[in-house]
Design an enzyme around this catalytic site. Sequence first.
Site, PDB file in Angstrom:
ATOM      1  N   TYR A   1      -3.414  -2.065   5.821  1.00  0.00           N
ATOM      2  CA  TYR A   1      -3.964  -1.737   4.505  1.00  0.00           C
ATOM      3  C   TYR A   1      -5.541  -2.251   4.574  1.00  0.00           C
ATOM      4  O   TYR A   1      -6.414  -1.299   4.186  1.00  0.00           O
ATOM      5  CB  TYR A   1      -3.295  -2.650   3.487  1.00  0.00           C
ATOM      6  CG  TYR A   1      -3.667  -2.552   2.189  1.00  0.00           C
ATOM      7  CD1 TYR A   1      -3.391  -1.441   1.359  1.00  0.00           C
ATOM      8  CD2 TYR A   1      -4.860  -3.520   1.675  1.00  0.00           C
ATOM      9  CE1 TYR A   1      -3.510  -1.390  -0.065  1.00  0.00           C
ATOM     10  CE2 TYR A   1      -5.062  -3.205   0.290  1.00  0.00           C
ATOM     11  CZ  TYR A   1      -4.489  -2.265  -0.552  1.00  0.00           C
ATOM     12  OH  TYR A   1      -4.904  -2.227  -1.841  1.00  0.00           O
ATOM     13  N   ARG A  60      -3.369  -2.940  -9.866  1.00  0.00           N
ATOM     14  CA  ARG A  60      -3.647  -4.252 -10.315  1.00  0.00           C
ATOM     15  C   ARG A  60      -5.019  -4.316  -9.793  1.00  0.00           C
ATOM     16  O   ARG A  60      -6.030  -3.954 -10.541  1.00  0.00           O
ATOM     17  CB  ARG A  60      -2.690  -5.331  -9.617  1.00  0.00           C
ATOM     18  CG  ARG A  60      -2.998  -6.679 -10.401  1.00  0.00           C
ATOM     19  CD  ARG A  60      -1.966  -7.910  -9.854  1.00  0.00           C
ATOM     20  NE  ARG A  60      -2.163  -8.159  -8.483  1.00  0.00           N
ATOM     21  CZ  ARG A  60      -3.194  -9.150  -7.959  1.00  0.00           C
ATOM     22  NH1 ARG A  60      -3.713  -9.876  -8.932  1.00  0.00           N
ATOM     23  NH2 ARG A  60      -3.427  -9.224  -6.742  1.00  0.00           N
ATOM     24  N   LYS A  61      -5.340  -5.047  -8.536  1.00  0.00           N
ATOM     25  CA  LYS A  61      -6.810  -5.125  -8.106  1.00  0.00           C
ATOM     26  C   LYS A  61      -7.003  -4.314  -6.900  1.00  0.00           C
ATOM     27  O   LYS A  61      -8.166  -4.087  -6.627  1.00  0.00           O
ATOM     28  CB  LYS A  61      -6.952  -6.512  -7.957  1.00  0.00           C
ATOM     29  CG  LYS A  61      -7.100  -7.382  -9.239  1.00  0.00           C
ATOM     30  CD  LYS A  61      -7.571  -8.760  -8.548  1.00  0.00           C
ATOM     31  CE  LYS A  61      -8.045  -9.860  -9.721  1.00  0.00           C
ATOM     32  NZ  LYS A  61      -8.232 -11.149  -8.923  1.00  0.00           N
ATOM     33  N   GLY A  71       0.821  -1.261  -0.183  1.00  0.00           N
ATOM     34  CA  GLY A  71      -0.077  -0.152   0.073  1.00  0.00           C
ATOM     35  C   GLY A  71       0.801   1.226  -0.088  1.00  0.00           C
ATOM     36  O   GLY A  71       0.303   2.384   0.342  1.00  0.00           O
ATOM     37  N   THR A  72       2.042   0.924  -0.310  1.00  0.00           N
ATOM     38  CA  THR A  72       2.978   2.119  -0.365  1.00  0.00           C
ATOM     39  C   THR A  72       2.671   3.420  -1.348  1.00  0.00           C
ATOM     40  O   THR A  72       2.750   4.579  -0.919  1.00  0.00           O
ATOM     41  CB  THR A  72       4.423   1.701  -0.946  1.00  0.00           C
ATOM     42  OG1 THR A  72       4.729   0.306  -0.466  1.00  0.00           O
ATOM     43  CG2 THR A  72       5.512   2.693  -0.635  1.00  0.00           C
ATOM     44  N   THR A  73       2.076   3.119  -2.669  1.00  0.00           N
ATOM     45  CA  THR A  73       1.859   4.035  -3.631  1.00  0.00           C
ATOM     46  C   THR A  73       0.644   4.865  -2.951  1.00  0.00           C
ATOM     47  O   THR A  73       0.492   6.163  -3.104  1.00  0.00           O
ATOM     48  CB  THR A  73       1.303   3.382  -4.769  1.00  0.00           C
ATOM     49  OG1 THR A  73       2.256   2.299  -5.237  1.00  0.00           O
ATOM     50  CG2 THR A  73       1.161   4.347  -5.852  1.00  0.00           C
ATOM     51  N   TRP A  74      -0.403   4.315  -2.200  1.00  0.00           N
ATOM     52  CA  TRP A  74      -1.552   4.947  -1.685  1.00  0.00           C
ATOM     53  C   TRP A  74      -1.171   5.802  -0.486  1.00  0.00           C
ATOM     54  O   TRP A  74      -1.548   6.714  -0.435  1.00  0.00           O
ATOM     55  CB  TRP A  74      -2.505   3.734  -1.291  1.00  0.00           C
ATOM     56  CG  TRP A  74      -3.850   3.990  -0.684  1.00  0.00           C
ATOM     57  CD1 TRP A  74      -4.361   5.248  -0.880  1.00  0.00           C
ATOM     58  CD2 TRP A  74      -4.805   3.334  -0.140  1.00  0.00           C
ATOM     59  NE1 TRP A  74      -5.736   5.364  -0.402  1.00  0.00           N
ATOM     60  CE2 TRP A  74      -5.712   3.951   0.393  1.00  0.00           C
ATOM     61  CE3 TRP A  74      -4.714   2.082   0.580  1.00  0.00           C
ATOM     62  CZ2 TRP A  74      -7.037   3.388   0.914  1.00  0.00           C
ATOM     63  CZ3 TRP A  74      -5.617   1.566   1.168  1.00  0.00           C
ATOM     64  CH2 TRP A  74      -6.787   2.069   1.358  1.00  0.00           C
ATOM     65  N   HIS A  79      11.583   1.486   2.155  1.00  0.00           N
ATOM     66  CA  HIS A  79      11.362   0.036   2.606  1.00  0.00           C
ATOM     67  C   HIS A  79      12.170  -0.602   3.548  1.00  0.00           C
ATOM     68  O   HIS A  79      12.062  -1.718   3.808  1.00  0.00           O
ATOM     69  CB  HIS A  79      11.366  -0.900   1.332  1.00  0.00           C
ATOM     70  CG  HIS A  79      10.151  -0.640   0.264  1.00  0.00           C
ATOM     71  ND1 HIS A  79       8.809  -0.450   0.532  1.00  0.00           N
ATOM     72  CD2 HIS A  79      10.433  -0.617  -1.074  1.00  0.00           C
ATOM     73  CE1 HIS A  79       8.126  -0.149  -0.531  1.00  0.00           C
ATOM     74  NE2 HIS A  79       9.111  -0.306  -1.557  1.00  0.00           N
ATOM     75  N   ARG A 114       0.244  -4.912   5.323  1.00  0.00           N
ATOM     76  CA  ARG A 114      -0.720  -5.469   4.567  1.00  0.00           C
ATOM     77  C   ARG A 114      -0.861  -7.083   5.021  1.00  0.00           C
ATOM     78  O   ARG A 114       0.553  -7.441   4.978  1.00  0.00           O
ATOM     79  CB  ARG A 114      -0.547  -5.442   3.006  1.00  0.00           C
ATOM     80  CG  ARG A 114      -1.639  -5.738   2.269  1.00  0.00           C
ATOM     81  CD  ARG A 114      -1.518  -5.526   0.452  1.00  0.00           C
ATOM     82  NE  ARG A 114      -2.571  -5.922  -0.092  1.00  0.00           N
ATOM     83  CZ  ARG A 114      -2.642  -5.858  -1.367  1.00  0.00           C
ATOM     84  NH1 ARG A 114      -1.739  -5.455  -2.046  1.00  0.00           N
ATOM     85  NH2 ARG A 114      -3.880  -6.144  -1.930  1.00  0.00           N
TER      86      ARG A 114
END
Length: 336
Positions: free
Chosen positions: A225, A291-292, A76-79, A138, A159
Amino acid sequence: MTENQPPDHEEKNLSSECKELLSVPKERGWITHLRQYQFQGFWCPSAEVFQAVISFQKHFHAKDSDVVVASLPKSGTTWLKALTFAILNRHRFEIQTHPLLTSNSHNLVLFFELDLYTSNLVPDFSSKFPEPRLFATHIPFPSLGTIKESNSKIIYVCRNPFDSFVSAWHFVNEVRPQSSSPLSLDEAFDMYCQGMSAFGPFWDHILGYWKESLKRPNNVLFLKYEDMKEDGVVHLKALAKFLDCPFTEEEERNGVIEAIAKLCSFEAMKKLEINKTGTFVMNWENKTLFRKAEVGDWVNYLTPKMEERMSKVIEEKLGGSGLTFKVIPELADPVQ
Ligand code: PPS
């Protein structure tokens, strides 16, 4: 040379200091031809990242006002980068012309080890970094150098390891060069459960930040997440409060929280032109980041035997820590 061996140039461009350290254990990595290096108890996904971590530890001087988004890859890094950037900069930008509409969050919030210390061994922080400076990483908590001793604020997103693994496996096969064969699910899963994944073992990474969040709750915020997916607004409020810039009543009334949640939502970000065409670290395509975004997608990939093995690892390594994971979506109220 087989595809599992590193090409000769992989370690050639490293600093002499780093070359001396290259006697650390190495293993086949997830991305073809790149080996992973075990350093300070965790796996650096390539020689380049290994060098960047060393340079970061040696040269980075944390400020008490720094904010760091931390995570394992595919958690969930991008978020979280998008949400944190939007919260901290909400008085600078209008939603309609927001930088997040034309840039991926990875290009607005840079990683120490994948951006800043990779392209330039000692980056210049004098310009371009207004306070509070916002970074991402990270790197596991114990290896965070001066950040650990500072009063900086760290936001960690965790997550559930089942979905995180499936997400990482898909991603790796997307970015592997076409010339190499895909990484099989079985092989990736075995490496993951043995702790050999980027910046892993995953359990040590999660535990490091979890324990610190319990010890210093004003400095480390531990988010999940799955909880964020369930109730974005509650977590946005918690995030803003933690960053010492809580939403005012007026902002709440004016729908600022909902606007940020929408701007940073998976659906909105995935649709943007920049996220269909642009690139982020390592020149990877932004579209591979979306992705999903589902909780529980792992059930479509892992066998009952794999589920059992992963559950055992989680119990063995994280049992007793107080940490729990939602591994399937919250069920709606049963129909009466
Ligand atoms: S990376 O490369 O480590 O930064 O990847 P990371 O962003 O941590 O993880 C990618 C997964 O997160 C999903 N994703 C999102 N979820 C919710 N909201 C937003 N805005 C969002 N953006 C990306 C993405 O789809 C990956 O999960 P999977 O399960 O593979 O879909």
